[in-house]
Design an enzyme around this catalytic site. Structure first.
Site, PDB file in Angstrom:
ATOM      1  N   ALA A  18       0.795  -1.238   0.000  1.00 38.25           N
ATOM      2  CA  ALA A  18       0.000   0.000   0.000  1.00 38.25           C
ATOM      3  C   ALA A  18       0.822   1.280   0.000  1.00 38.25           C
ATOM      4  O   ALA A  18       0.245   2.361  -0.108  1.00 38.25           O
ATOM      5  CB  ALA A  18      -0.937   0.004   1.206  1.00 38.25           C
ATOM      6  N   ILE A  22       0.662   1.328  -7.495  1.00 38.26           N
ATOM      7  CA  ILE A  22      -0.760   1.036  -7.631  1.00 38.26           C
ATOM      8  C   ILE A  22      -1.435   0.930  -6.265  1.00 38.26           C
ATOM      9  O   ILE A  22      -2.548   1.425  -6.070  1.00 38.26           O
ATOM     10  CB  ILE A  22      -0.955  -0.262  -8.437  1.00 38.26           C
ATOM     11  CG1 ILE A  22      -0.556  -0.038  -9.900  1.00 38.26           C
ATOM     12  CG2 ILE A  22      -2.400  -0.747  -8.352  1.00 38.26           C
ATOM     13  CD1 ILE A  22      -0.431  -1.319 -10.712  1.00 38.26           C
ATOM     14  N   GLY A  23      -0.771   0.294  -5.307  1.00 35.92           N
ATOM     15  CA  GLY A  23      -1.359   0.169  -3.976  1.00 35.92           C
ATOM     16  C   GLY A  23      -1.582   1.515  -3.323  1.00 35.92           C
ATOM     17  O   GLY A  23      -2.627   1.757  -2.705  1.00 35.92           O
ATOM     18  N   SER A 146      -1.111  -9.407 -14.436  1.00 36.70           N
ATOM     19  CA  SER A 146      -0.365  -8.556 -15.357  1.00 36.70           C
ATOM     20  C   SER A 146      -0.770  -8.941 -16.769  1.00 36.70           C
ATOM     21  O   SER A 146      -1.350 -10.016 -16.990  1.00 36.70           O
ATOM     22  CB  SER A 146       1.145  -8.783 -15.167  1.00 36.70           C
ATOM     23  OG  SER A 146       1.907  -8.250 -16.231  1.00 36.70           O
ATOM     24  N   TYR A 159       9.344 -12.937 -13.428  1.00 34.08           N
ATOM     25  CA  TYR A 159       8.170 -12.125 -13.094  1.00 34.08           C
ATOM     26  C   TYR A 159       6.956 -12.639 -13.858  1.00 34.08           C
ATOM     27  O   TYR A 159       5.871 -12.831 -13.279  1.00 34.08           O
ATOM     28  CB  TYR A 159       8.439 -10.662 -13.440  1.00 34.08           C
ATOM     29  CG  TYR A 159       7.229  -9.756 -13.267  1.00 34.08           C
ATOM     30  CD1 TYR A 159       6.851  -9.319 -12.002  1.00 34.08           C
ATOM     31  CD2 TYR A 159       6.473  -9.353 -14.372  1.00 34.08           C
ATOM     32  CE1 TYR A 159       5.737  -8.492 -11.846  1.00 34.08           C
ATOM     33  CE2 TYR A 159       5.371  -8.535 -14.218  1.00 34.08           C
ATOM     34  CZ  TYR A 159       5.004  -8.105 -12.950  1.00 34.08           C
ATOM     35  OH  TYR A 159       3.899  -7.304 -12.806  1.00 34.08           O
TER      36      TYR A 159
END
Length: 352
Positions: A18, A22-23, A146, A159
């Site tokens: 967070a 994005i968080g 993703s 990833y």
């Protein structure tokens, strides 16, 4: 069964990862819409700063310093939410990290550490959410995949592998919950490249500083999609027309996509700046230098709006499929023109 989800201003929302990207964007947007928040990240200091910021606007916030790769830490997140607010309406498994480098160069220790965060963090968070939601009226589990959940690229192979695994786990969990008639919506968010601290946090094995290939989208587009899915059950959400087109291309034209990746992705993921020997990253621990930042500014042109994603959210499965087919057809026509074997990667991806 039909899953009924609360409006954001009535929700208790857990967000992992967070304090960055994005968080962080999602936490701030959810706070603006009056959600009660349980925020988790590895840096206690960054969490304290973020909580102080949000509380000044009247938001109710609980924080948990946690490593999502550790199941005991994730259990503490769930316990904190229940102790403070008595329920969990949405759990967003956002925490993630990348590694840039050829597969043969990346150490197994680093690969395993990435999977601890990207895959096991999603597993731990999802199962903790299910445990609480099943007995308290349901809710939404939103996992960050993703565009690489559906295809892979060179130089970020581990990833991509983790995001493939996230997709497989998310899809199986959804079906199992549906079989149980559990009132829980399970959504996989699949963004294209996003201007966050993704590159700054990633570990780099390349000689040059890494970057993301265009087009690069704004993190607000992903956060908006997350908050939409928190209120309206969705199976998958592609953020960015490029994400949908490349997924469709991998399904329909995999050999052509391989040629495109071979021709473009090695160059498009590296800058001309030498990578520093003492370069910091956030693979094995938080990087205080890059906390509490939504964007890195890795692109001169970040796409701030995405008609594809907006329409696909509001028009449902049929519109999303039609838009994806249209993007794929445009790519096929573009790549099939005479002389386009050496087309520019930027122009093709922008066309999508």
């Amino acid at each position: 069964m039909s899953v009924q989800l609360r409006k954001i201003n009535e929700q208790v929302m857990v967000i992992t990862g967070a304090t960055s990207g994005i968080g962080l964007t999602t936490a701030r947007m959810a706070a603006e819409q009056c959600a009660k928040l349980v925020l988790a990240a590895r840096s206690a200091d960054a969490l304290d700063q973020l909580a102080s910021e949000l509380r000044r606007t009247g938001t109710q916030v609980a924080t948990v310093a946690a490593d999502v790769g550790n199941p005991a830490d994730v259990e503490r997140i769930g316990h904190a939410a229940m102790e403070r607010f008595g329920r969990i309406d949405t759990w967003v498994n956002n925490a993630g990290i990348s590694i840039f480098g050829r597969n043969e160069d990346v150490s197994l220790e680093d690969m395993q550490r990435l999977f601890d965060t990207n895959y096991w963090g999603v597993v731990h968070g999802s199962l903790e959410a299910v445990k609480h939601m099943k007995s308290r009226g349901g809710g939404a589990i939103i996992n960050l995949g993703s565009e690489l959940s559906d295809h892979s690229i060179p130089l970020q192979g581990i990833y991509a592998a983790s995001k493939h695994a996230v997709k497989a786990f998310t899809d199986s969990l959804r079906v199992e919950l549906e079989k149980d008639k559990a009132p829980i919506a399970v959504t996989l968010i699949k963004p294209a490249a996003v201007d966050t601290m993704f590159v700054a946090h990633a570990k780099n094995y390349l000689d040059k500083e890494p970057t993301l290939p265009p087009p690069v989208y704004a993190p607000e587009l992903v956060a908006t999609s997350i908050l939409y899915a928190a209120q309206h059950p969705r199976r998958d959400v592609f953020v960015g027309g490029a994400a949908k087109a490349l997924s469709a291309g991998n399904f329909a034209l995999p050999a052509l996509l391989d040629k495109y990746l071979r021709a473009t992705m090695f160059k498009q993921q590296q800058t001309n700046i030498p990578s520093a020997a003492n370069r910091r990253d956030a693979l094995h621990g938080p990087d205080p230098q890059h906390e509490l930042r939504e964007r890195q500014g890795i692109s001169d042109h970040v796409i701030e709006t995405c008609p594809y994603t907006a329409l696909s959210l509001r028009k449902g499965k049929v519109m999303g499929a039609l838009l994806g087919a249209g993007a794929l057809f445009a790519a096929w026509k573009f790549a099939g023109r005479p002389g386009m074997r050496t087309w520019s990667a930027n122009r093709l991806r922008q066309a999508l």
